[in-house]
Design a protein around this motif. Structure first.
Motif, PDB file in Angstrom:
ATOM      1  N   VAL A 120      42.025  31.019  30.383  1.00 56.71           N
ATOM      2  CA  VAL A 120      41.239  31.952  31.190  1.00 56.71           C
ATOM      3  C   VAL A 120      41.712  31.840  32.642  1.00 56.71           C
ATOM      4  O   VAL A 120      41.971  30.742  33.137  1.00 56.71           O
ATOM      5  CB  VAL A 120      39.733  31.631  31.107  1.00 56.71           C
ATOM      6  CG1 VAL A 120      38.936  32.589  31.979  1.00 56.71           C
ATOM      7  CG2 VAL A 120      39.251  31.693  29.660  1.00 56.71           C
ATOM      8  N   THR A 121      41.829  32.976  33.307  1.00 52.47           N
ATOM      9  CA  THR A 121      42.173  33.005  34.730  1.00 52.47           C
ATOM     10  C   THR A 121      40.942  33.383  35.534  1.00 52.47           C
ATOM     11  O   THR A 121      40.384  34.469  35.358  1.00 52.47           O
ATOM     12  CB  THR A 121      43.297  34.013  35.013  1.00 52.47           C
ATOM     13  OG1 THR A 121      44.472  33.629  34.283  1.00 52.47           O
ATOM     14  CG2 THR A 121      43.628  34.045  36.505  1.00 52.47           C
ATOM     15  N   ALA A 122      40.505  32.467  36.386  1.00 52.93           N
ATOM     16  CA  ALA A 122      39.370  32.711  37.278  1.00 52.93           C
ATOM     17  C   ALA A 122      39.886  32.783  38.707  1.00 52.93           C
ATOM     18  O   ALA A 122      40.676  31.934  39.128  1.00 52.93           O
ATOM     19  CB  ALA A 122      38.333  31.604  37.141  1.00 52.93           C
ATOM     20  N   GLU A 123      39.437  33.794  39.443  1.00 48.61           N
ATOM     21  CA  GLU A 123      39.861  33.969  40.831  1.00 48.61           C
ATOM     22  C   GLU A 123      38.638  34.002  41.735  1.00 48.61           C
ATOM     23  O   GLU A 123      37.564  34.483  41.336  1.00 48.61           O
ATOM     24  CB  GLU A 123      40.666  35.257  40.985  1.00 48.61           C
ATOM     25  CG  GLU A 123      41.958  35.243  40.179  1.00 48.61           C
ATOM     26  CD  GLU A 123      42.668  36.579  40.193  1.00 48.61           C
ATOM     27  OE1 GLU A 123      43.838  36.618  40.611  1.00 48.61           O
ATOM     28  OE2 GLU A 123      42.051  37.574  39.776  1.00 48.61           O
ATOM     29  N   PHE A 124      38.828  33.514  42.951  1.00 48.29           N
ATOM     30  CA  PHE A 124      37.738  33.460  43.919  1.00 48.29           C
ATOM     31  C   PHE A 124      38.254  33.957  45.264  1.00 48.29           C
ATOM     32  O   PHE A 124      39.241  33.436  45.790  1.00 48.29           O
ATOM     33  CB  PHE A 124      37.205  32.033  44.051  1.00 48.29           C
ATOM     34  CG  PHE A 124      36.703  31.469  42.751  1.00 48.29           C
ATOM     35  CD1 PHE A 124      35.412  31.733  42.320  1.00 48.29           C
ATOM     36  CD2 PHE A 124      37.535  30.714  41.942  1.00 48.29           C
ATOM     37  CE1 PHE A 124      34.944  31.240  41.115  1.00 48.29           C
ATOM     38  CE2 PHE A 124      37.092  30.210  40.731  1.00 48.29           C
ATOM     39  CZ  PHE A 124      35.797  30.475  40.310  1.00 48.29           C
ATOM     40  N   VAL A 125      37.600  34.982  45.782  1.00 50.67           N
ATOM     41  CA  VAL A 125      37.891  35.483  47.118  1.00 50.67           C
ATOM     42  C   VAL A 125      36.934  34.777  48.068  1.00 50.67           C
ATOM     43  O   VAL A 125      35.715  34.931  47.962  1.00 50.67           O
ATOM     44  CB  VAL A 125      37.685  37.014  47.207  1.00 50.67           C
ATOM     45  CG1 VAL A 125      37.933  37.501  48.622  1.00 50.67           C
ATOM     46  CG2 VAL A 125      38.588  37.732  46.211  1.00 50.67           C
ATOM     47  N   VAL A 126      37.485  33.992  48.982  1.00 49.78           N
ATOM     48  CA  VAL A 126      36.663  33.180  49.887  1.00 49.78           C
ATOM     49  C   VAL A 126      37.044  33.531  51.319  1.00 49.78           C
ATOM     50  O   VAL A 126      38.159  33.257  51.759  1.00 49.78           O
ATOM     51  CB  VAL A 126      36.875  31.681  49.620  1.00 49.78           C
ATOM     52  CG1 VAL A 126      35.990  30.846  50.538  1.00 49.78           C
ATOM     53  CG2 VAL A 126      36.587  31.353  48.152  1.00 49.78           C
ATOM     54  N   LEU A 127      36.108  34.146  52.030  1.00 56.06           N
ATOM     55  CA  LEU A 127      36.360  34.604  53.397  1.00 56.06           C
ATOM     56  C   LEU A 127      35.396  33.918  54.355  1.00 56.06           C
ATOM     57  O   LEU A 127      34.405  34.489  54.816  1.00 56.06           O
ATOM     58  CB  LEU A 127      36.232  36.126  53.485  1.00 56.06           C
ATOM     59  CG  LEU A 127      37.111  36.930  52.508  1.00 56.06           C
ATOM     60  CD1 LEU A 127      36.908  38.424  52.713  1.00 56.06           C
ATOM     61  CD2 LEU A 127      38.581  36.547  52.651  1.00 56.06           C
TER      62      LEU A 127
END
Length: 285
Positions: A193-200
């Motif tokens: 599984v590929t999990a991505e997180f956009v953290v700004l």
């Protein structure tokens, strides 16, 4: 991964985690080169912190690299799990980035693991410095992107939110419960599984699966409970979290990571339009 659906509202720097329908900028931008936090060979750039053990002690070789995979295992000395929650921190803090983690759950949960920890791990974001964690502390003060696997029968959302020692804001209201389910499908079995997180920074965090934003919130901050045996000086309730350390979790179920990579977007921090385009470019990689 092909980006199928993503809405980021960056106009005038006012980021909203409330399901905005604003369109992503069409401006062409190149994402920075991906930084491979896991080099496929060792964990020399990482620091383990396992409950009941000192910072830096990789008890029972819990975190190891074999066959080019970063593995979490319990066959080296866990007679019982005994709530020895483990966390592996990358040694450099980040603030604005896209994090991509490829993982799979394998084998059986170790003896003594709680029922909720079955096929349960996480990517901890904006975490405290591992050097500030006390020996008996269970979790780093952080924002958790919870990674969950299914049992082949029941629905179980993935890339949820949990908040050890933290709170977030959702739809302009402070969210204080410990966990919040995402809108994702269930990922059964031992599939990758590929999990991505956009953290700004302290503006916006989004959880992304299969090109879809499945959870979105802003103003991550220290507060609340769900963390024990911490140094009180590290828990300043109400303090916004605009950066911190990234951790991978050990919660009693074996898991493999084959990729942990990060796109550092800090150079776009002061330019919302370029930041928006860079996020889109990173997620399209």
């Amino acid at each position: 991964m092909k980006l199928r659906s993503l809405s980021l509202s960056l106009a005038l720097g006012l980021l909203c985690a409330c399901g905005s329908n604003a369109q992503v900028s069409n401006k062409v931008a190149k994402a920075p080169k991906a930084i491979q936090l896991f080099n496929g060979k060792d964990i020399k750039n990482w620091t383990p912190k396992i409950r009941l053990h000192e910072v830096g002690e990789n008890f029972a070789n819990t975190f190891r690299v074999e066959d080019g995979l970063l593995k979490v295992r319990y066959d080296g000395g866990y007679d019982s799990f005994n709530q020895q929650y483990g966390h592996l921190a990358f040694n450099k803090p980040y603030s604005y980035y896209v994090l991509r983690v490829e993982y799979r759950f394998v084998d059986e949960q170790t003896k003594g693991g709680e029922g909720w920890a079955w096929r349960n791990s996480g990517a901890m974001l904006h975490g405290q410095d591992p050097k500030t964690m006390l020996k008996d502390q269970d979790f780093p003060i952080s924002i958790e992107g919870q990674l969950l696997g299914g049992d082949s029968k029941n629905e179980r959302t993935n890339s949820n939110l949990c908040t050890p020692g933290t709170n977030v804001v959702i739809k302009e209201k402070l969210f204080t419960p410990h966990c919040l389910s995402s809108t994702s499908k269930t990922y059964h079995g031992d599939q990758w599984v590929t999990a991505e997180f956009v953290v700004l920074g302290d503006s916006l965090i989004q959880h992304v699966l299969d090109g879809q934003v499945v959870l979105s919130y802003n103003k991550p901050q220290i507060g609340g409970g769900n963390v024990e045996n911490f140094d009180p000086k590290q828990k300043i309730d109400g303090k916004l979290l605009d950066g911190g350390f990234i951790y991978l979790q050990s919660e009693s179920h074996p898991i493999d990571f084959r990729k942990v990579e990060l796109y550092d977007l800090s150079s776009y921090k002061g330019n919302p339009e370029k930041l928006d385009a860079a996020v889109k470019a990173a997620l399209a990689k």
